[in-house]
Scaffold this motif. Structure first.
Motif: not given
Length: 415
Positions: A81, A125-126, A129-131, A179
């Motif tokens: 993260h 995954q990170e 989430e951070r696009k 995504d």
């Protein structure tokens, strides 16, 4: 050239012991304009003092103002993260290049799951989430194709051993992340300056020993087709950059339509309930996938001939009786290596100037001596992304460049 602020911020994860150093040098070259505004490299190795081989140029890349190196344990979720938080004054990371994964074949299944699958899944995954606009995952040639013809991305090559199974499973885990702007690059046998890892480097080192001993270099395998497709590390870096730019423009949905391939289950069904984040065996998973090899159509024979002829000797094959004996003797590995290692030690000791330390070894482990058939077609990456190879052929010039750079840094014997 656009000013620094309009260039992407880039994160490279893992691979300092394989190809990240070359990728970093491509993104922030020693001469000329950097392609990025800011580059962060994260791996488990220390660079000061160095706990793995870095080569002569990488420390100079690390000294560039655009570059930030973090030594970190990527198996820890909180660390994964934190590495996505850019330095103060910098925008979020646009592109992530994932070169993580265990490359040693003697590792247990548990280690492979933890350091290959889990790390990539947490990074993916990170990134989602951070696009992040582009997430480029490299998968190494831990596959066995058939030796007939070249294989495009629709083919389903068999993962090679435990390491191949879990590197392949990693692709399924990443493909399942919604995504995530994922591109998978399935590379051949990579070689190039300062690349001390892999079968081609091993072949070059061992070939030099046979040139020094004035003896033919012999293969345990019969002189069949035995494709071992090659790739220059400069094209690994160039294609990674082109792939990131391609998916950043399109996004995942469009990229799946243009280049998506089915990532087929190649594991034991019982593992699905045991391994966190492993998609169900019957789930259809699609992701943009490209083979990345040069135009040489390299084989065991062509690589052997190119390397040995550079060092003034020949490439040959043991006869059937010798081959049979070597394949079934447990101590055959040590027997074969006795010649390589002894000769290389002589070369190192005879060098003028002396060589106090070298990352190179003429020792070939059991895996390196086994037959590995990798025959990939590179048509798709040329047609869909429009990537043009900078180093299309494995030849004497490539070998000379590698040896000259090692001589320059004091890693290769000067006799």
């Amino acid at each position: 050239m656009a000013d620094g602020s309009s260039k992407p911020n880039v994160l490279i994860c893992g691979g300092v012991n394989t190809y990240s150093r070359a990728l970093a040098a491509f993104l922030v070259p020693l001469e000329g304009e950097p392609l990025v505004s800011h580059l962060r490299i994260v791996d488990k190795y220390s660079v000061v003092p160095a706990t793995t081989y870095l080569g002569a140029e990488f420390p100079k890349v690390l000294a560039k103002p655009q570059v930030d190196y973090k030594q970190a344990n990527l198996t820890v979720p909180s660390i994964v993260h934190s590495i996505f938080d850019p330095p103060e004054g910098k925008g979020p990371y646009d592109y992530v290049f994932d070169l993580t994964g265990e490359v040693r074949h003697d590792r247990t299944e548990m280690i492979l799951i933890n350091t290959t699958c889990n790390v990539a899944r947490m990074l993916g995954q990170e990134a989602a989430e951070r696009k992040v606009k582009a997430y480029v995952r490299f998968t190494l040639p831990f596959y066995e194709t058939t030796s007939k013809g070249t294989h495009d991305e629709k083919d389903d090559p068999k993962p090679d051993g435990t390491i191949g199974i879990w590197w392949h499973e990693t692709l399924r885990m990443l493909a399942a992340i919604e995504d995530l702007n994922l591109v998978i690059l399935r590379v051949g046998f990579v070689y190039g300056p300062y690349v001390e890892f892999g079968d081609i480097t091993s072949a070059i080192t061992v070939g030099s020993v046979y040139g020094y001993l004035k003896k033919p270099m012999k293969s345990v395998w019969s002189p069949g087709k035995n494709p071992t497709n090659t790739l220059h590390v400069e094209d690994l870096a160039g294609a990674a950059w082109a792939s990131a730019q391609w998916i950043a423009r399109l996004g995942r949905k469009e990229a799946d339509i243009l280049a998506g391939e089915s990532i087929i289950f190649r594991n034991d069904k019982s593992k699905v309930s045991q391994v966190e984040g492993m998609p169900p065996h019957d789930k259809k998973l699609i992701a943009p996938l490209f083979n990345l090899v040069d135009d040489s159509n390299s084989t065991l024979l062509s690589v052997g001939q190119t390397v040995t002829s550079f060092f003034g000797t020949t490439f040959d094959f043991f006869n059937l009786g010798e081959r049979t004996m070597y394949k079934f003797m447990d101590d055959a590995v040590e027997d074969i290596n006795e010649h390589h290692v002894g000769g290389w030690t002589q070369m190192i000791q005879s060098s003028n100037p002396p060589i106090p330390n070298t990352p190179l070894s003429a020792y070939m482990d059991k895996y390196a001596l086994e037959k590995h058939i990798v025959a990939f077609s590179n048509t798709k990456i040329k047609e869909v992304i429009g990537y043009n190879l900078k180093r299309p052929q494995f030849n004497h010039d490539g070998v000379k460049e590698i040896v000259d750079k090692w001589k320059e840094e004091g890693s290769w014997p000067i006799l």
